[in-house]
Design an enzyme around this catalytic site. Structure first.
Site, mmCIF file in Angstrom:
data_model
loop_
_atom_site.group_PDB
_atom_site.id
_atom_site.type_symbol
_atom_site.label_atom_id
_atom_site.label_comp_id
_atom_site.label_asym_id
_atom_site.label_seq_id
_atom_site.Cartn_x
_atom_site.Cartn_y
_atom_site.Cartn_z
ATOM 1 N N LYS A 1 21.179 38.022 -23.605
ATOM 2 C CA LYS A 1 21.921 37.597 -22.409
ATOM 3 C C LYS A 1 23.206 38.419 -22.257
ATOM 4 O O LYS A 1 23.552 38.861 -21.154
ATOM 5 C CB LYS A 1 22.231 36.091 -22.494
ATOM 6 C CG LYS A 1 20.980 35.240 -22.299
ATOM 7 C CD LYS A 1 21.135 33.783 -22.727
ATOM 8 C CE LYS A 1 19.797 33.055 -22.626
ATOM 9 N NZ LYS A 1 19.771 31.700 -23.162
ATOM 10 N N GLN B 1 23.726 27.629 -25.952
ATOM 11 C CA GLN B 1 22.329 27.882 -26.322
ATOM 12 C C GLN B 1 21.710 26.650 -26.975
ATOM 13 O O GLN B 1 22.307 26.022 -27.850
ATOM 14 C CB GLN B 1 22.265 29.097 -27.260
ATOM 15 C CG GLN B 1 20.866 29.578 -27.572
ATOM 16 C CD GLN B 1 20.104 30.108 -26.364
ATOM 17 O OE1 GLN B 1 20.686 30.641 -25.417
ATOM 18 N NE2 GLN B 1 18.796 29.951 -26.363
ATOM 19 N N ASP C 1 23.003 26.930 -16.228
ATOM 20 C CA ASP C 1 21.692 26.527 -16.773
ATOM 21 C C ASP C 1 21.035 25.460 -15.897
ATOM 22 O O ASP C 1 19.842 25.209 -16.008
ATOM 23 C CB ASP C 1 21.889 25.890 -18.165
ATOM 24 C CG ASP C 1 21.572 26.856 -19.296
ATOM 25 O OD1 ASP C 1 20.735 27.747 -19.100
ATOM 26 O OD2 ASP C 1 22.156 26.674 -20.383
#
Ligand code: GUN
Length: 298
Positions: free
Chosen positions: A54, A98, A121
């Site tokens: 990422k 994460q 997200d």
């Protein structure tokens, strides 16, 4: 006949090209640079790889990234303090923690602490709710968004089709269903969810015009579970032991690719299918977050 391969890497490449242009316009015309904070708690090897991918992608697009790694035994106080700092950092438009975090971390509480406008997200309840009602002020979660884009770019219109989603996770299965049923262009499917509590799984998967596998079980979907001519999207990325390889493992999806590609009309490979799309859509959401926070319209 062998199925056509849906090339996620190539489609993600096209989306990335467009985003590179957009980021350049933001710099030139508005003097702003999108910024993404990527938070990792602990040392999970797969998570480390994803986080680094990422960060690398941000650099490729001209997006500022701030990678924060907390020790595996970090407590909630430490993590919530970091979220608070990032929530209030004007250089940061998007925050991602994460998943999965170590067991002492209450993931729900962490997600709830992220400002909804920085929740790229789309895990925060506010954004999940907005997505469900079709309010595009929020975000679309990266992996299901990537699947919708794969369908769009490969000319598969879900309208009127029977889509069967295998799996009901908050990250993929549930939002995937929500997106497919929207009364909107590129959606409007009839949706069934098959999960561990479903008794007649194969009977249902065999009815799918579009079959989306997201359960995290290596090669779970076999050829006899798929209707001839179905479009098969494999969201799974599973490490299976492979002593003959350099790393000692290889990556396989939730679909038995070799067998199912003889039955399906189109299929995504693993790797190179959904994976690159997830990162591309994360970048898309980060750019969107930046534009919203700076009140810039398209
Ligand atoms: N772990 C697996 N997929 C995801 C994702 O899309 N976002 C985050 N934050 N963690 C993940």
């Amino acid at each position: 006949m062998a199925a056509e391969i849906i090339d996620g890497k190539a489609i993600a490449g096209k989306i990335t090209e467009e985003l590179i242009k957009k980021v350049a316009v933001l710099a030139r015309s508005y003097n702003v640079q999108p910024g993404l904070a990527v938070v990792l708690v602990g040392e999970d090897p797969a998570s480390k790889v994803y986080v680094n991918m990422k960060v690398k992608k941000c650099a490729e697009l001209g997006i500022y990234s701030d990678k924060r790694v907390l020790p595996a035994d970090a407590g909630m106080d430490e993590l919530l303090q970091l979220i608070d700092e990032l929530n209030n950092d004007p250089k940061i438009n998007g925050i991602l923690v994460q998943s999965p975090p170590p067991p002492q971390i209450d993931e729900e509480a962490v997600i709830a602490a992220i400002k909804p406008e920085k929740d790229v997200d789309c895990f925060h309840a506010v954004n999940v709710g907005r997505m469900l009602i079709g309010d595009d002020r929020g975000f679309v979660p990266c992996t299901p968004y990537g699947v919708m884009k794969l369908l769009e770019y490969s000319g598969v219109d879900p309208a009127g089709k029977h889509a069967v989603v295998i799996g009901r996770s908050n990250i993929v299965g549930k939002p995937m269903m929500a997106l497919l049923i929207q009364k909107a262009k590129g959606a409007n499917a009839t949706v069934t969810c098959v999960h561990s509590g479903t008794v007649n799984q194969s009977e249902l998967t065999r009815q799918a015009d579009i079959l989306i596998a997201a359960i995290g079980r290596p090669e779970f979907v076999q050829a006899d579970m798929v209707k001839p001519g179905a479009v098969v999207i494999d969201v799974g990325i599973n490490r299976v032991e492979a002593p003959e390889t350099k790393n000692g493992y290889r990556l396989v999806g939730d679909v038995d690719f070799k067998a199912v590609s003889k039955v399906a009309s189109k299929i995504t490979p693993v790797p190179g299918g959904v994976g690159p799309m997830t990162i591309a859509m994360l970048m898309h959401n980060t750019v969107k977050a930046c534009m919203q926070q700076h009140h810039i319209n398209n």
